[in-house]
Write a protein that holds these residues in place. Structure first.
Motif, PDB file in Angstrom:
ATOM      1  N   GLY A 387     -70.033  -1.258  16.985  1.00 56.05           N
ATOM      2  CA  GLY A 387     -70.282  -0.599  15.621  1.00 56.05           C
ATOM      3  C   GLY A 387     -69.649  -1.679  14.540  1.00 56.05           C
ATOM      4  N   LYS A 388     -69.061  -2.679  14.846  1.00 58.93           N
ATOM      5  CA  LYS A 388     -68.538  -3.692  13.772  1.00 58.93           C
ATOM      6  C   LYS A 388     -69.798  -4.534  13.588  1.00 58.93           C
ATOM      7  CE  LYS A 388     -64.957  -6.439  12.586  1.00 58.93           C
ATOM      8  NZ  LYS A 388     -64.293  -7.893  13.429  1.00 58.93           N
ATOM      9  N   ILE A 389     -70.516  -5.021  14.988  1.00 54.09           N
ATOM     10  CA  ILE A 389     -71.695  -5.951  14.742  1.00 54.09           C
ATOM     11  C   ILE A 389     -72.752  -5.122  14.074  1.00 54.09           C
ATOM     12  CG2 ILE A 389     -73.396  -7.259  16.212  1.00 54.09           C
ATOM     13  CD1 ILE A 389     -71.001  -8.687  15.922  1.00 54.09           C
ATOM     14  N   ALA A 390     -72.751  -3.958  14.325  1.00 53.81           N
ATOM     15  CA  ALA A 390     -73.857  -3.180  13.892  1.00 53.81           C
ATOM     16  C   ALA A 390     -73.981  -3.115  12.027  1.00 53.81           C
ATOM     17  CB  ALA A 390     -73.742  -1.388  13.924  1.00 53.81           C
ATOM     18  N   LYS A 391     -72.550  -3.058  11.591  1.00 55.81           N
ATOM     19  CA  LYS A 391     -72.737  -3.521  10.124  1.00 55.81           C
ATOM     20  C   LYS A 391     -73.254  -4.753   9.720  1.00 55.81           C
ATOM     21  CE  LYS A 391     -68.692  -0.617   9.775  1.00 55.81           C
ATOM     22  NZ  LYS A 391     -67.326  -0.351   9.606  1.00 55.81           N
ATOM     23  N   GLU A 392     -73.106  -5.842  10.437  1.00 58.90           N
ATOM     24  CA  GLU A 392     -73.497  -7.080  10.013  1.00 58.90           C
ATOM     25  C   GLU A 392     -75.327  -6.756  10.154  1.00 58.90           C
ATOM     26  OE1 GLU A 392     -71.898 -10.074  12.320  1.00 58.90           O
ATOM     27  OE2 GLU A 392     -73.529 -11.317  12.401  1.00 58.90           O
ATOM     28  N   VAL A 393     -75.557  -6.332  11.427  1.00 58.57           N
ATOM     29  CA  VAL A 393     -77.036  -6.067  11.615  1.00 58.57           C
ATOM     30  C   VAL A 393     -77.616  -5.171  10.185  1.00 58.57           C
ATOM     31  CG1 VAL A 393     -78.792  -4.968  13.014  1.00 58.57           C
ATOM     32  CG2 VAL A 393     -76.891  -6.276  14.189  1.00 58.57           C
ATOM     33  N   PHE A 394     -77.025  -4.196   9.946  1.00 56.38           N
ATOM     34  CA  PHE A 394     -77.365  -3.218   8.815  1.00 56.38           C
ATOM     35  C   PHE A 394     -77.560  -4.150   7.572  1.00 56.38           C
ATOM     36  CE2 PHE A 394     -76.813  -0.800   5.184  1.00 56.38           C
ATOM     37  CZ  PHE A 394     -77.783   0.482   5.218  1.00 56.38           C
ATOM     38  N   GLU A 395     -76.678  -4.981   7.195  1.00 60.65           N
ATOM     39  CA  GLU A 395     -76.951  -5.600   6.063  1.00 60.65           C
ATOM     40  C   GLU A 395     -78.046  -6.702   6.098  1.00 60.65           C
ATOM     41  OE1 GLU A 395     -75.537  -5.996   3.038  1.00 60.65           O
ATOM     42  OE2 GLU A 395     -74.431  -4.142   3.618  1.00 60.65           O
ATOM     43  N   ALA A 396     -78.320  -7.086   7.446  1.00 67.59           N
ATOM     44  CA  ALA A 396     -79.348  -8.071   7.710  1.00 67.59           C
ATOM     45  C   ALA A 396     -80.820  -7.136   7.531  1.00 67.59           C
ATOM     46  CB  ALA A 396     -79.428  -8.891   8.678  1.00 67.59           C
ATOM     47  N   MET A 397     -80.883  -6.001   7.859  1.00 65.78           N
ATOM     48  CA  MET A 397     -82.002  -5.183   7.721  1.00 65.78           C
ATOM     49  C   MET A 397     -82.260  -4.792   6.345  1.00 65.78           C
ATOM     50  SD  MET A 397     -81.163  -2.302  10.840  1.00 65.78           S
ATOM     51  CE  MET A 397     -82.388  -1.422  10.667  1.00 65.78           C
ATOM     52  N   TRP A 398     -81.054  -4.656   5.524  1.00 69.56           N
ATOM     53  CA  TRP A 398     -81.302  -4.394   4.121  1.00 69.56           C
ATOM     54  C   TRP A 398     -81.753  -5.356   3.389  1.00 69.56           C
ATOM     55  CZ3 TRP A 398     -80.521   0.345   1.693  1.00 69.56           C
ATOM     56  CH2 TRP A 398     -80.731   0.234   0.260  1.00 69.56           C
ATOM     57  N   THR A 399     -81.437  -6.416   3.525  1.00 69.25           N
ATOM     58  CA  THR A 399     -81.931  -7.887   2.805  1.00 69.25           C
ATOM     59  C   THR A 399     -83.223  -8.000   3.296  1.00 69.25           C
ATOM     60  OG1 THR A 399     -80.245  -9.072   4.273  1.00 69.25           O
ATOM     61  CG2 THR A 399     -79.865  -8.678   1.829  1.00 69.25           C
ATOM     62  N   SER A 400     -83.564  -8.104   4.828  1.00 71.20           N
ATOM     63  CA  SER A 400     -84.799  -8.641   5.132  1.00 71.20           C
ATOM     64  C   SER A 400     -85.824  -7.717   5.359  1.00 71.20           C
ATOM     65  CB  SER A 400     -84.405  -9.635   6.623  1.00 71.20           C
ATOM     66  OG  SER A 400     -84.395  -8.322   7.311  1.00 71.20           O
ATOM     67  N   ILE A 408     -81.064  -8.549  16.297  1.00 75.83           N
ATOM     68  CA  ILE A 408     -80.098  -8.635  17.278  1.00 75.83           C
ATOM     69  C   ILE A 408     -80.669  -9.617  18.218  1.00 75.83           C
ATOM     70  CG2 ILE A 408     -79.336  -7.437  19.548  1.00 75.83           C
ATOM     71  CD1 ILE A 408     -79.352  -4.823  17.918  1.00 75.83           C
ATOM     72  N   GLU A 409     -81.789  -9.658  18.450  1.00 73.88           N
ATOM     73  CA  GLU A 409     -82.534 -10.861  19.300  1.00 73.88           C
ATOM     74  C   GLU A 409     -82.295 -12.189  18.609  1.00 73.88           C
ATOM     75  OE1 GLU A 409     -82.677 -10.479  22.353  1.00 73.88           O
ATOM     76  OE2 GLU A 409     -82.519  -8.224  22.276  1.00 73.88           O
ATOM     77  N   GLU A 410     -82.933 -12.059  17.211  1.00 81.68           N
ATOM     78  CA  GLU A 410     -82.816 -13.396  16.704  1.00 81.68           C
ATOM     79  C   GLU A 410     -81.286 -14.148  16.633  1.00 81.68           C
ATOM     80  OE1 GLU A 410     -86.488 -13.218  13.683  1.00 81.68           O
ATOM     81  OE2 GLU A 410     -84.619 -13.574  12.847  1.00 81.68           O
ATOM     82  N   LYS A 411     -80.614 -13.205  16.224  1.00 79.38           N
ATOM     83  CA  LYS A 411     -79.375 -13.772  15.976  1.00 79.38           C
ATOM     84  C   LYS A 411     -78.536 -13.691  16.915  1.00 79.38           C
ATOM     85  CE  LYS A 411     -78.722 -12.833  11.076  1.00 79.38           C
ATOM     86  NZ  LYS A 411     -77.805 -12.374  10.151  1.00 79.38           N
ATOM     87  N   GLY A 412     -79.025 -13.304  18.287  1.00 79.94           N
ATOM     88  CA  GLY A 412     -78.180 -13.201  19.621  1.00 79.94           C
ATOM     89  C   GLY A 412     -77.010 -12.424  19.427  1.00 79.94           C
ATOM     90  N   LEU A 413     -77.033 -11.420  19.066  1.00 80.27           N
ATOM     91  CA  LEU A 413     -75.980 -10.286  18.749  1.00 80.27           C
ATOM     92  C   LEU A 413     -75.555  -9.448  19.826  1.00 80.27           C
ATOM     93  CD1 LEU A 413     -76.666  -9.706  14.818  1.00 80.27           C
ATOM     94  CD2 LEU A 413     -74.579 -11.367  16.173  1.00 80.27           C
ATOM     95  N   ARG A 414     -76.355  -9.562  20.718  1.00 69.94           N
ATOM     96  CA  ARG A 414     -76.276  -8.417  21.992  1.00 69.94           C
ATOM     97  C   ARG A 414     -74.672  -8.438  22.565  1.00 69.94           C
ATOM     98  NH1 ARG A 414     -79.701  -6.004  25.099  1.00 69.94           N
ATOM     99  NH2 ARG A 414     -81.682  -6.102  24.298  1.00 69.94           N
TER     100      ARG A 414
END
Ligand code: ADP
Ligand code: MG
Length: 478
Positions: A387-400, A408-414
């Motif tokens: 859930g925590k990493i998801a917040k980071e992904v969400f921010e990236a989704m919002w801006t990009s 998730i793949e690009e940033k290797g967040l799995r």
């Protein structure tokens, strides 16, 4: 002395008909001045008003939605007064026999309690034109495009006891007219505005104090501030032995204060009388039934369904049904992330709402669509990310503007779910912190959190939290 505030609101909602209430002129906003005013709107001799059926339908829709009495027989009246932007010298309104009377709405207060606010009446009327002062030093411009635009004026009982209650009520009416699609609710353009009647009285008294009326408030924030200012002003006057004068006041948002505009006129000053140019409005049951059949699921019904179907609290259900668009967004996320209505509610109400709010974006223009948000939540559900990493992904989704999987793949967040990899990270952390390890083993339990933090740091937050907890416990015991 302890004082009690008493508030009644008169809300003006512009009905979203294509043409005016008594003429065929367009009601579209933003046209060049005076291009949407025809001979009827200008009050020329030899012309007659013709009532817009759609405006009647919308008023009835509102009346049915607030459980009010719909008058089978109502009458249009002339309200006489001079104003440069009122060419006829009178406004056509309804007086003794309004189309809608005796309804009510329920509001939910901060502490979760519900309160019913009475609605005395809602009548049809025409708007006046606009006097324009801005950018015209020394002169006043008159724009009659708005003259004759249909309004319903919704008059509440003096049932509210604080500025917060007044705002909750106004928001509820705003939600309702938008659900009903009878008003666009645009407050900047003046399609939804209110006059606030405010008085105070000693707590426990059963008589109302003298009220003042603050005209034309067009934001929820201004309503709250203007009422609070006015209450303090009236209490000051009364406590220093003075008397509140019944008058009309204006709120100045720049100074945050109200000031006197004119002393209050009485109804008889307007010389109301039935407009001889218009027949009484007679409605039959068939028409009312047809309008009733067209009602959508109403906000309260939707909120009750959300509570029941998705197991949400009354508060959450209320927030998520504040607009139809928000409710639709939420339900689309729920459909795409089966079995997780609470997770969806939290994300819509917290992360998404914060981003929309921060950037001043409407839900319909959200940079993360319901489908995209569902895509992200599914990665939490299937343990790809925490859930925590998801917040980071969400921010990236919002801006990009890209989707969750790509980021998730690009940033290797799995998430790391490989037991061996997590164990290795734990071993390294324990080896690097012998002092803390000794203290923990000597009974300082609190250090467990320290070790979790260190492993998370070492794995860049990607270790699966549940697995990490379990493995760490085992290692520390060993
Ligand atoms: P008017 O005809 O002058 O507009 P109404 O009796 O129609 O007056 O009331 C207008 C609004 O003022 C209503 O919303 C009503 O609830 C509210 N109101 C009436 N008396 C008071 C009072 N003493 N304090 C606060 N609000 C009041
Ligand atoms: Mg009034």
């Amino acid at each position: 002395m302890e004082w009690e505030t008493v508030i009644g609101l008169e809300i003006h909602a512009q009905l979203s008909t294509k043409s005016k209430i008594f003429s065929g002129s367009s009601t579209a906003y933003g046209a060049a001045p005076n291009v949407q005013a025809n001979l009827v709107d200008l009050g020329y001799p030899g012309v007659l008003p013709v009532l817009n059926r759609e405006a009647v339908r919308m008023a009835v829709k509102f009346g049915l939605a607030i459980d009010a009495k719909i008058a089978r027989h109502s009458v249009f009246a002339r309200k006489n007064y001079f104003y440069p932007d009122l060419p006829k010298g009178y406004q056509i309104s309804q007086y003794e026999l309004p189309i809608v009377a005796d309804g009510s709405l329920e509001i939910v207060l901060d502490d979760g309690t519900r309160k019913r606010i009475g609605i005395t009446r809602a009548h049809l009327e025409e708007d006046a034109g606009k006097s324009i002062h801005e950018g015209l030093p020394g002169v006043t411009g008159i724009d009659l495009n708005r003259a004759g635009t249909p309004l319903i004026e919704i008059v509440s009982e003096p049932d509210m006891r604080s500025a917060k209650e007044a705002v909750a009520y106004m928001k509820k009416v705003h939600t309702l007219v938008r659900y009903l699609e009878i008003c666009d609710g645009n407050m900047q353009e003046g399609s939804f505005r209110c006059d606030a009647n405010v008085s105070v009285r000693p707590k426990g008294s059963d008589r109302f104090g003298t009220r003042t009326e603050i005209k034309n408030l067009n934001s929820f924030r201004f309503v709250e501030k203007a009422i609070n200012y006015e209450v303090a002003r009236q209490i000051d006057i009364l406590e220093s032995g003075g008397k509140v004068v019944q008058e009309t006041r204006l709120y100045d948002p720049d100074r945050g204060e109200t000031r006197s505009m004119r002393t209050k006129e009485e109804a008889n000053d307007y010389r109301y009388f039935p407009d001889p140019d218009l027949l009484p409005l007679v409605l039959d049951d068939a028409f009312i039934d047809e309008v009733r059949a067209s009602l959508p699921e109403l906000p309260d019904q939707k909120a009750a369904r959300f509570s029941e179907q998705y197991g949400l609290s009354a508060y959450d259900a209320g927030v998520l049904t504040a607009s139809r668009e928000l409710a639709d967004y939420y339900e689309e996320v729920v459909r795409r992330v089966p079995g997780e209505p609470k997770l969806a509610a939290n994300w819509v109400m917290v992360e998404l709402a914060a981003a929309l709010n921060r950037d001043g974006v409407e839900i319909t223009e959200s940079r993360v669509s319901a489908g995209r948000l569902a895509g992200l939540l599914n990665r939490i559900v299937d343990n790809t990310i925490s859930g925590k990493i998801a917040k980071e992904v969400f921010e990236a989704m919002w801006t990009s503007g890209r989707d969750a999987d790509t980021i998730i793949e690009e940033k290797g967040l799995r998430q790391i779910t490989d037991t061996a990899a997590i164990e290795k990270a734990i071993d390294e952390v324990l080896a690097a912190n012998p002092k803390q390890l000794a203290e923990y083993r000597a009974g300082k339990d609190k250090l467990f959190g320290f070790f979790v933090g260190q492993v998370m740091k070492a794995t860049k937050g990607k270790a699966n939290p549940a697995q990490l907890n379990e493995l760490l416990k085992k290692k520390l015991q060993g």
